[in-house]
Write a protein that holds these residues in place. Sequence first.
Motif, PDB file in Angstrom:
ATOM      1  N   GLY A  80       0.813  -1.209   0.000  1.00 34.98           N
ATOM      2  CA  GLY A  80       0.000   0.000   0.000  1.00 34.98           C
ATOM      3  C   GLY A  80       0.847   1.260   0.000  1.00 34.98           C
ATOM      4  O   GLY A  80       0.562   2.220  -0.730  1.00 34.98           O
ATOM      5  N   LEU A  81       1.901   1.274   0.821  1.00 31.18           N
ATOM      6  CA  LEU A  81       2.789   2.431   0.895  1.00 31.18           C
ATOM      7  C   LEU A  81       3.507   2.648  -0.425  1.00 31.18           C
ATOM      8  O   LEU A  81       3.642   3.779  -0.910  1.00 31.18           O
ATOM      9  CB  LEU A  81       3.799   2.242   2.033  1.00 31.18           C
ATOM     10  CG  LEU A  81       4.779   3.390   2.294  1.00 31.18           C
ATOM     11  CD1 LEU A  81       4.011   4.657   2.655  1.00 31.18           C
ATOM     12  CD2 LEU A  81       5.740   3.012   3.417  1.00 31.18           C
ATOM     13  N   ALA A  82       3.990   1.547  -1.025  1.00 32.99           N
ATOM     14  CA  ALA A  82       4.702   1.637  -2.296  1.00 32.99           C
ATOM     15  C   ALA A  82       3.793   2.192  -3.390  1.00 32.99           C
ATOM     16  O   ALA A  82       4.194   3.080  -4.155  1.00 32.99           O
ATOM     17  CB  ALA A  82       5.254   0.270  -2.700  1.00 32.99           C
ATOM     18  N   LEU A  83       2.576   1.694  -3.470  1.00 33.32           N
ATOM     19  CA  LEU A  83       1.658   2.144  -4.516  1.00 33.32           C
ATOM     20  C   LEU A  83       1.280   3.617  -4.346  1.00 33.32           C
ATOM     21  O   LEU A  83       1.183   4.357  -5.322  1.00 33.32           O
ATOM     22  CB  LEU A  83       0.401   1.272  -4.521  1.00 33.32           C
ATOM     23  CG  LEU A  83       0.617  -0.157  -5.021  1.00 33.32           C
ATOM     24  CD1 LEU A  83      -0.606  -1.009  -4.716  1.00 33.32           C
ATOM     25  CD2 LEU A  83       0.918  -0.166  -6.505  1.00 33.32           C
ATOM     26  N   GLY A  84       1.071   4.041  -3.101  1.00 30.45           N
ATOM     27  CA  GLY A  84       0.786   5.450  -2.853  1.00 30.45           C
ATOM     28  C   GLY A  84       1.957   6.337  -3.259  1.00 30.45           C
ATOM     29  O   GLY A  84       1.780   7.391  -3.877  1.00 30.45           O
ATOM     30  N   TYR A  85       3.154   5.902  -2.921  1.00 23.32           N
ATOM     31  CA  TYR A  85       4.365   6.652  -3.290  1.00 23.32           C
ATOM     32  C   TYR A  85       4.515   6.726  -4.804  1.00 23.32           C
ATOM     33  O   TYR A  85       4.842   7.782  -5.364  1.00 23.32           O
ATOM     34  CB  TYR A  85       5.590   5.986  -2.664  1.00 23.32           C
ATOM     35  CG  TYR A  85       6.909   6.537  -3.152  1.00 23.32           C
ATOM     36  CD1 TYR A  85       7.462   7.679  -2.574  1.00 23.32           C
ATOM     37  CD2 TYR A  85       7.598   5.926  -4.191  1.00 23.32           C
ATOM     38  CE1 TYR A  85       8.671   8.196  -3.027  1.00 23.32           C
ATOM     39  CE2 TYR A  85       8.804   6.431  -4.645  1.00 23.32           C
ATOM     40  CZ  TYR A  85       9.338   7.559  -4.063  1.00 23.32           C
ATOM     41  OH  TYR A  85      10.528   8.071  -4.511  1.00 23.32           O
ATOM     42  N   PHE A  86       4.279   5.609  -5.493  1.00 28.07           N
ATOM     43  CA  PHE A  86       4.419   5.581  -6.951  1.00 28.07           C
ATOM     44  C   PHE A  86       3.451   6.557  -7.615  1.00 28.07           C
ATOM     45  O   PHE A  86       3.806   7.242  -8.572  1.00 28.07           O
ATOM     46  CB  PHE A  86       4.173   4.168  -7.486  1.00 28.07           C
ATOM     47  CG  PHE A  86       5.192   3.161  -7.047  1.00 28.07           C
ATOM     48  CD1 PHE A  86       6.477   3.554  -6.716  1.00 28.07           C
ATOM     49  CD2 PHE A  86       4.870   1.817  -6.969  1.00 28.07           C
ATOM     50  CE1 PHE A  86       7.427   2.628  -6.302  1.00 28.07           C
ATOM     51  CE2 PHE A  86       5.809   0.881  -6.568  1.00 28.07           C
ATOM     52  CZ  PHE A  86       7.093   1.289  -6.232  1.00 28.07           C
ATOM     53  N   LEU A  87       2.231   6.606  -7.128  1.00 29.25           N
ATOM     54  CA  LEU A  87       1.234   7.500  -7.701  1.00 29.25           C
ATOM     55  C   LEU A  87       1.656   8.956  -7.549  1.00 29.25           C
ATOM     56  O   LEU A  87       1.582   9.751  -8.493  1.00 29.25           O
ATOM     57  CB  LEU A  87      -0.121   7.273  -7.029  1.00 29.25           C
ATOM     58  CG  LEU A  87      -1.272   8.157  -7.529  1.00 29.25           C
ATOM     59  CD1 LEU A  87      -1.536   7.905  -9.005  1.00 29.25           C
ATOM     60  CD2 LEU A  87      -2.531   7.901  -6.713  1.00 29.25           C
ATOM     61  N   VAL A  88       2.153   9.306  -6.348  1.00 31.70           N
ATOM     62  CA  VAL A  88       2.573  10.687  -6.091  1.00 31.70           C
ATOM     63  C   VAL A  88       3.775  11.055  -6.956  1.00 31.70           C
ATOM     64  O   VAL A  88       3.802  12.115  -7.602  1.00 31.70           O
ATOM     65  CB  VAL A  88       2.906  10.884  -4.601  1.00 31.70           C
ATOM     66  CG1 VAL A  88       3.553  12.252  -4.367  1.00 31.70           C
ATOM     67  CG2 VAL A  88       1.658  10.757  -3.755  1.00 31.70           C
ATOM     68  N   MET A  89       4.778  10.180  -7.011  1.00 32.10           N
ATOM     69  CA  MET A  89       6.004  10.508  -7.738  1.00 32.10           C
ATOM     70  C   MET A  89       5.787  10.517  -9.240  1.00 32.10           C
ATOM     71  O   MET A  89       6.413  11.308  -9.962  1.00 32.10           O
ATOM     72  CB  MET A  89       7.113   9.524  -7.365  1.00 32.10           C
ATOM     73  CG  MET A  89       7.547   9.613  -5.908  1.00 32.10           C
ATOM     74  SD  MET A  89       7.829  11.309  -5.331  1.00 32.10           S
ATOM     75  CE  MET A  89       9.224  11.791  -6.357  1.00 32.10           C
ATOM     76  N   SER A  90       4.914   9.667  -9.759  1.00 35.16           N
ATOM     77  CA  SER A  90       4.601   9.713 -11.186  1.00 35.16           C
ATOM     78  C   SER A  90       3.947  11.038 -11.541  1.00 35.16           C
ATOM     79  O   SER A  90       4.228  11.630 -12.591  1.00 35.16           O
ATOM     80  CB  SER A  90       3.678   8.556 -11.572  1.00 35.16           C
ATOM     81  OG  SER A  90       4.330   7.316 -11.430  1.00 35.16           O
ATOM     82  N   THR A  91       3.073  11.514 -10.648  1.00 37.76           N
ATOM     83  CA  THR A  91       2.425  12.805 -10.871  1.00 37.76           C
ATOM     84  C   THR A  91       3.447  13.938 -10.825  1.00 37.76           C
ATOM     85  O   THR A  91       3.400  14.869 -11.638  1.00 37.76           O
ATOM     86  CB  THR A  91       1.335  13.044  -9.816  1.00 37.76           C
ATOM     87  OG1 THR A  91       0.420  11.937  -9.818  1.00 37.76           O
ATOM     88  CG2 THR A  91       0.574  14.324 -10.098  1.00 37.76           C
ATOM     89  N   VAL A  92       4.381  13.870  -9.880  1.00 40.98           N
ATOM     90  CA  VAL A  92       5.439  14.881  -9.798  1.00 40.98           C
ATOM     91  C   VAL A  92       6.292  14.865 -11.062  1.00 40.98           C
ATOM     92  O   VAL A  92       6.653  15.919 -11.599  1.00 40.98           O
ATOM     93  CB  VAL A  92       6.320  14.636  -8.553  1.00 40.98           C
ATOM     94  CG1 VAL A  92       7.543  15.558  -8.571  1.00 40.98           C
ATOM     95  CG2 VAL A  92       5.521  14.864  -7.277  1.00 40.98           C
ATOM     96  N   ALA A  93       6.618  13.659 -11.558  1.00 41.10           N
ATOM     97  CA  ALA A  93       7.418  13.547 -12.777  1.00 41.10           C
ATOM     98  C   ALA A  93       6.688  14.169 -13.968  1.00 41.10           C
ATOM     99  O   ALA A  93       7.295  14.878 -14.780  1.00 41.10           O
ATOM    100  CB  ALA A  93       7.739  12.083 -13.059  1.00 41.10           C
ATOM    101  N   LEU A  94       5.393  13.908 -14.071  1.00 35.81           N
ATOM    102  CA  LEU A  94       4.599  14.518 -15.131  1.00 35.81           C
ATOM    103  C   LEU A  94       4.610  16.044 -15.003  1.00 35.81           C
ATOM    104  O   LEU A  94       4.717  16.764 -16.005  1.00 35.81           O
ATOM    105  CB  LEU A  94       3.163  14.003 -15.077  1.00 35.81           C
ATOM    106  CG  LEU A  94       2.934  12.560 -15.524  1.00 35.81           C
ATOM    107  CD1 LEU A  94       1.563  12.083 -15.073  1.00 35.81           C
ATOM    108  CD2 LEU A  94       3.068  12.429 -17.031  1.00 35.81           C
TER     109      LEU A  94
END
Length: 445
Positions: A80-94
């Motif tokens: 759960g923590l990993a998936l939440g982090y991935f969503l946030v960082m992908s958005t930041v990268a975009l």
Amino acid sequence: MSTVRAARERTHYLYLAVIAAVLLGIVVGLAAPHFAVSLKPVGTGFVNLIKMMISPVIFTTIVLGIGSVSKAAKVGKVGGLALGYFLVMSTVALAVGLVVGNLVNPGHGLHLTAELAKAGHAQAATGGAEGTSDFVLGMIPTTLVSALTGGQVLQTLLVALLVGFALQSLGAAGAPVLRGVEHLQKLVFRVLSMIMWAAPVGAFGAIAAVVGASGWAALKSLAMIMLGFYASCVIFVVLVLGLMLRLFAGVNVFALLRYLGREFLLILSTSSSESALPRLIAKMEHLGVSRPVAGVTVPTGYSFNLDGTAIYLTMASLFIAQAMDRPMAIGQQISLLLFMVIASKGAAGVTGAGLATLAGGLQSHQPALVDGVGLIVGIDRFMSEARALTNFAGNAVATVLVGHWTGELDHDRLRLVLARRLPFDESAAAADSPVEVPVQAPATA
């Protein structure tokens, strides 16, 4: 592993063929501009092949992506923590790609609409809702299947989300259907890989037409977007990821990147971050991250944490819009960004799927820009290494952070390893040794 090596060699030959085709297209565009412009249908044909694959790529990856989220979440706090982090960082990268793209304006001044985008105007005339209610109603397909055959990306996305959540709610009863979709995805990506062998021809036609129409200005713009993309990747890795790594885990990002130097060389030679996946798991465990955390975070990140691909999607979209004299307003850019957040999960992990995702995003928001994907074909391969390196660095940092946040990181061992006092045993992990992973990892980046 001979089959894997043979596949990598074939991909390498394709890479060289694309480079040769781009160089030849530049020569033809400069030497015979009128003839070069007449080669536009060659590039358009390749783009049409990519457009043909948009709906099946998005449908299968979103359906399986939701299934993968369900599997990863079952491991508890780590997933759960990993998936939440991935969503946030992908958005930041975009967002990083969005900011740099607006500052650099790589496609400004090309004015390619009249010469090279007539088909795009025809598409724009047939699509596009006028009001909010028309837009919302337009997302609902006539039938469940018509979304996949009508070429309406938002309809495909809606159906994929509904099917994915329905399969998730069915539990074990939905497993056979999910396996069927997985087989369908393999078929779709196999067809896509076959289409990508036409990339040298498409790149030749697209680059020749662009250079023939705009001359040296086209080369300047293409160089500008590549440099802007490389700069965005460096900014994201050094500033964004480096700052997070220092603040939360007290780790120097340059020390971590130096520790993974051999893996970066491996990725450069294959243009694929997947080639280093087994070694990344082994090295994260050696660094002090527990085996469960490394075993969940790394492969999940390979499907859901494609930071380099996210930057590429936004910058490429802005470049196409500017080059075709149809710049997008901030609201349109943000809307496109939100679409890419969803559509890029896993879809960009296979050769050619990045182009399909890019085309899908443009078709859903600005249909007139879809033909502009041909402008990117010629330089896509030149940016693939930076995408793969950024994806890999992002997943390495994510693994360290998740290990730290869950208390599954041995900081004393980490300091010894990064100080080169506890070297990694290269004989313990061959570069192509198989590793069992809990979620599906894409083939390339």
